[in-house]
Design a protein around this motif. Structure first.
Motif, short mmCIF file in Angstrom:
data_model
loop_
_atom_site.label_atom_id
_atom_site.label_comp_id
_atom_site.label_asym_id
_atom_site.label_seq_id
_atom_site.Cartn_x
_atom_site.Cartn_y
_atom_site.Cartn_z
N SER A 14 0.85 -1.19 0.00
CA SER A 14 0.00 0.00 0.00
C SER A 14 0.88 1.23 0.00
O SER A 14 1.83 1.32 0.77
CB SER A 14 -0.90 0.02 1.24
OG SER A 14 -1.59 1.27 1.31
N ARG A 16 -0.44 4.25 0.60
CA ARG A 16 -1.13 5.27 1.39
C ARG A 16 -0.28 5.69 2.59
O ARG A 16 0.26 4.82 3.29
CB ARG A 16 -2.47 4.74 1.93
CG ARG A 16 -3.50 4.45 0.90
CD ARG A 16 -4.87 4.24 1.51
NE ARG A 16 -4.89 3.42 2.70
CZ ARG A 16 -5.30 3.86 3.90
NH1 ARG A 16 -5.70 5.10 4.07
NH2 ARG A 16 -5.31 3.04 4.93
N SER A 19 -1.48 3.93 5.74
CA SER A 19 -1.76 2.52 5.44
C SER A 19 -1.76 1.64 6.70
O SER A 19 -0.86 1.73 7.54
CB SER A 19 -0.67 2.02 4.48
OG SER A 19 -0.55 0.62 4.54
N SER A 20 -2.77 0.80 6.80
CA SER A 20 -2.79 -0.15 7.91
C SER A 20 -1.69 -1.20 7.74
O SER A 20 -1.14 -1.70 8.74
CB SER A 20 -4.17 -0.79 8.05
OG SER A 20 -4.81 -0.92 6.84
N ASN A 21 -1.35 -1.53 6.50
CA ASN A 21 -0.24 -2.47 6.29
C ASN A 21 1.08 -1.86 6.77
O ASN A 21 1.92 -2.55 7.35
CB ASN A 21 -0.16 -2.87 4.81
CG ASN A 21 -1.16 -3.95 4.48
OD1 ASN A 21 -0.89 -5.13 4.65
ND2 ASN A 21 -2.36 -3.57 4.06
N GLU A 82 -5.20 -6.40 -0.48
CA GLU A 82 -5.67 -6.96 -1.76
C GLU A 82 -6.42 -5.84 -2.47
O GLU A 82 -7.20 -5.14 -1.85
CB GLU A 82 -6.62 -8.13 -1.47
CG GLU A 82 -7.30 -8.73 -2.69
CD GLU A 82 -8.19 -9.91 -2.27
OE1 GLU A 82 -7.68 -11.02 -2.16
OE2 GLU A 82 -9.40 -9.68 -2.05
N ALA A 84 -8.93 -5.38 -5.86
CA ALA A 84 -9.68 -6.01 -6.94
C ALA A 84 -9.33 -7.50 -7.06
O ALA A 84 -9.02 -8.00 -8.15
CB ALA A 84 -9.43 -5.28 -8.27
N PHE A 85 -9.35 -8.17 -5.90
CA PHE A 85 -9.11 -9.62 -5.82
C PHE A 85 -7.68 -10.01 -6.21
O PHE A 85 -7.42 -11.17 -6.55
CB PHE A 85 -10.09 -10.41 -6.69
CG PHE A 85 -11.51 -10.42 -6.18
CD1 PHE A 85 -11.83 -9.87 -4.95
CD2 PHE A 85 -12.53 -10.99 -6.93
CE1 PHE A 85 -13.14 -9.87 -4.48
CE2 PHE A 85 -13.84 -11.02 -6.47
CZ PHE A 85 -14.15 -10.45 -5.24
N SER A 115 -6.12 -7.03 4.81
CA SER A 115 -7.07 -6.44 3.88
C SER A 115 -8.48 -6.59 4.44
O SER A 115 -8.66 -7.14 5.54
CB SER A 115 -6.93 -7.18 2.55
OG SER A 115 -7.33 -6.39 1.46
N SER A 116 -9.48 -6.14 3.69
CA SER A 116 -10.85 -6.39 4.13
C SER A 116 -11.10 -7.89 4.15
O SER A 116 -11.66 -8.43 5.11
CB SER A 116 -11.84 -5.73 3.16
OG SER A 116 -11.58 -4.35 3.10
N SER A 117 -10.69 -8.55 3.10
CA SER A 117 -10.77 -10.01 3.02
C SER A 117 -9.36 -10.56 2.75
O SER A 117 -8.71 -11.10 3.63
CB SER A 117 -11.78 -10.39 1.92
OG SER A 117 -11.52 -11.66 1.45
N GLY A 118 -8.89 -10.42 1.51
CA GLY A 118 -7.48 -10.67 1.21
C GLY A 118 -7.10 -12.07 0.78
O GLY A 118 -5.95 -12.32 0.42
N ARG A 148 -9.11 -3.04 8.85
CA ARG A 148 -9.43 -1.68 9.32
C ARG A 148 -10.01 -1.69 10.74
O ARG A 148 -10.05 -0.67 11.40
CB ARG A 148 -10.42 -1.02 8.36
CG ARG A 148 -9.86 -0.73 6.97
CD ARG A 148 -8.87 0.43 6.98
NE ARG A 148 -8.45 0.74 5.63
CZ ARG A 148 -8.87 1.79 4.94
NH1 ARG A 148 -9.70 2.65 5.48
NH2 ARG A 148 -8.43 1.98 3.72
C1 LIG Z 1 -9.25 0.10 -5.29
C2 LIG Z 1 -9.44 -0.79 -4.09
C3 LIG Z 1 -9.79 -2.11 -4.28
C4 LIG Z 1 -9.94 -2.95 -3.18
N1 LIG Z 1 -10.21 -4.26 -3.39
C5 LIG Z 1 -10.22 -5.09 -2.33
C6 LIG Z 1 -10.33 -6.48 -2.55
O1 LIG Z 1 -10.47 -6.99 -3.65
N2 LIG Z 1 -10.28 -7.29 -1.46
C7 LIG Z 1 -10.11 -6.80 -0.19
O2 LIG Z 1 -10.00 -7.58 0.74
N3 LIG Z 1 -10.02 -5.47 0.03
C8 LIG Z 1 -10.06 -4.61 -1.01
N4 LIG Z 1 -9.94 -3.27 -0.80
C9 LIG Z 1 -9.93 -2.73 0.57
C10 LIG Z 1 -8.58 -2.75 1.21
O3 LIG Z 1 -8.36 -4.05 1.72
C11 LIG Z 1 -8.51 -1.78 2.36
O4 LIG Z 1 -8.72 -0.48 1.85
C12 LIG Z 1 -7.20 -1.86 3.11
O5 LIG Z 1 -7.30 -1.16 4.30
C13 LIG Z 1 -6.09 -1.25 2.32
O6 LIG Z 1 -4.87 -1.41 3.01
P1 LIG Z 1 -4.05 -0.17 3.58
O7 LIG Z 1 -4.84 0.37 4.75
O8 LIG Z 1 -2.74 -0.75 4.01
O9 LIG Z 1 -3.93 0.83 2.49
C14 LIG Z 1 -9.80 -2.43 -1.87
C15 LIG Z 1 -9.47 -1.07 -1.71
C16 LIG Z 1 -9.28 -0.27 -2.80
C17 LIG Z 1 -8.88 1.18 -2.59
#
Ligand SMILES: Cc1cc2nc3c(=O)[nH]c(=O)nc-3n(C[C@H](O)[C@H](O)[C@H](O)COP(=O)(O)O)c2cc1C
Length: 184
Positions: A14, A16, A19-21, A82, A84-85, A115-118, A148
């Motif tokens: 990430s 950002r 970033s949480s990572n 992750e 977009a998968f 990630s949200s799922s990952g 998150r």
């Molecule tokens: C463009 C975009 C696509 C994403 N697609 C997925 C995804 O496919 N699967 C998932 O688990 N999270 C997805 N997310 C959510 C991220 O997991 C989440 O934003 C995460 O906190 C990002 O990590 P960071 O905080 O280190 O930046 C997506 C986020 C963005 C911005």
């Protein structure tokens, strides 16, 4: 840096600032044994787009910087969301630049997907690191879903189970490094 320092290079998927990572990498770095120096690779967004025709040794300054940083490290940690998968393009781009050089071949490595799922990116990363010939120890791969909810706005890892799991990943990585470089 002392002679017996164990150097870990962290690659964050990430870009950002909050970033949480990145927060997970900071937690690992702050809680690693004193002998460990953990450095975040800063140049991932400065790399050119991967092009096999340009993939000659030392062809590009930014690519050389990446390869040198990996070569000089005793171990590597990848920590990524992750998108977009899949694996974020910037991280995949960086990893593609290491295929020809073999920089990660035999390198002890840990893989954290937060990630949200990952799940899909995590599985893909395990395949990628197999292709690169890295040594991912059992216990050195971790999927952290709902990331998150586990890191606060100050970048602190608030979930105790995640904190413990991150420490176990570091232990597994250090075990792999010590296996490669046994004490005399
Ligand atoms: C463009 C975009 C696509 C994403 N697609 C997925 C995804 O496919 N699967 C998932 O688990 N999270 C997805 N997310 C959510 C991220 O997991 C989440 O934003 C995460 O906190 C990002 O990590 P960071 O905080 O280190 O930046 C997506 C986020 C963005 C911005």
């Amino acid at each position: 840096m002392q002679a017996n320092t164990i150097r870990i290079l962290a690659l964050c998927g990430s870009l950002r600032p909050n970033s949480s990572n990145h927060a997970l990498i900071q937690f690992i770095s702050a809680n690693a044994p004193a002998v460990v120096a953990c450095t975040l690779f800063e140049g991932i967004d400065c790399l050119p787009h991967f092009n096999p025709d340009l993939d000659i040794l030392d062809a590009d300054k930014a690519v050389k910087h990446l390869r040198d940083a990996i070569s000089q490290a005793d171990g590597v940690i990848v920590c990524t969301p992750e998108y977009a998968f899949g694996v974020p393009g910037s991280l995949k781009n960086a990893l593609d630049w290491t295929v020809y050089s073999g920089s990660l071949h035999g390198k002890p490595a840990a893989i954290i997907t937060a990630s949200s799922s990952g799940e899909k990116a995590h599985t893909a990363l395990l395949h990628i690191f197999t292709a690169l010939g890295a040594s991912v120890a059992s216990g050195a791969a971790l999927l952290v879903p709902y990331i998150r909810t586990k890191v606060n706005n100050q970048g602190e890892v608030t979930d105790e189970a995640t904190r413990q799991a991150l420490l176990r990943v570091m232990d597994a990585l250090l075990g792999e490094i010590n296996k490669e470089q046994p004490n005399p």
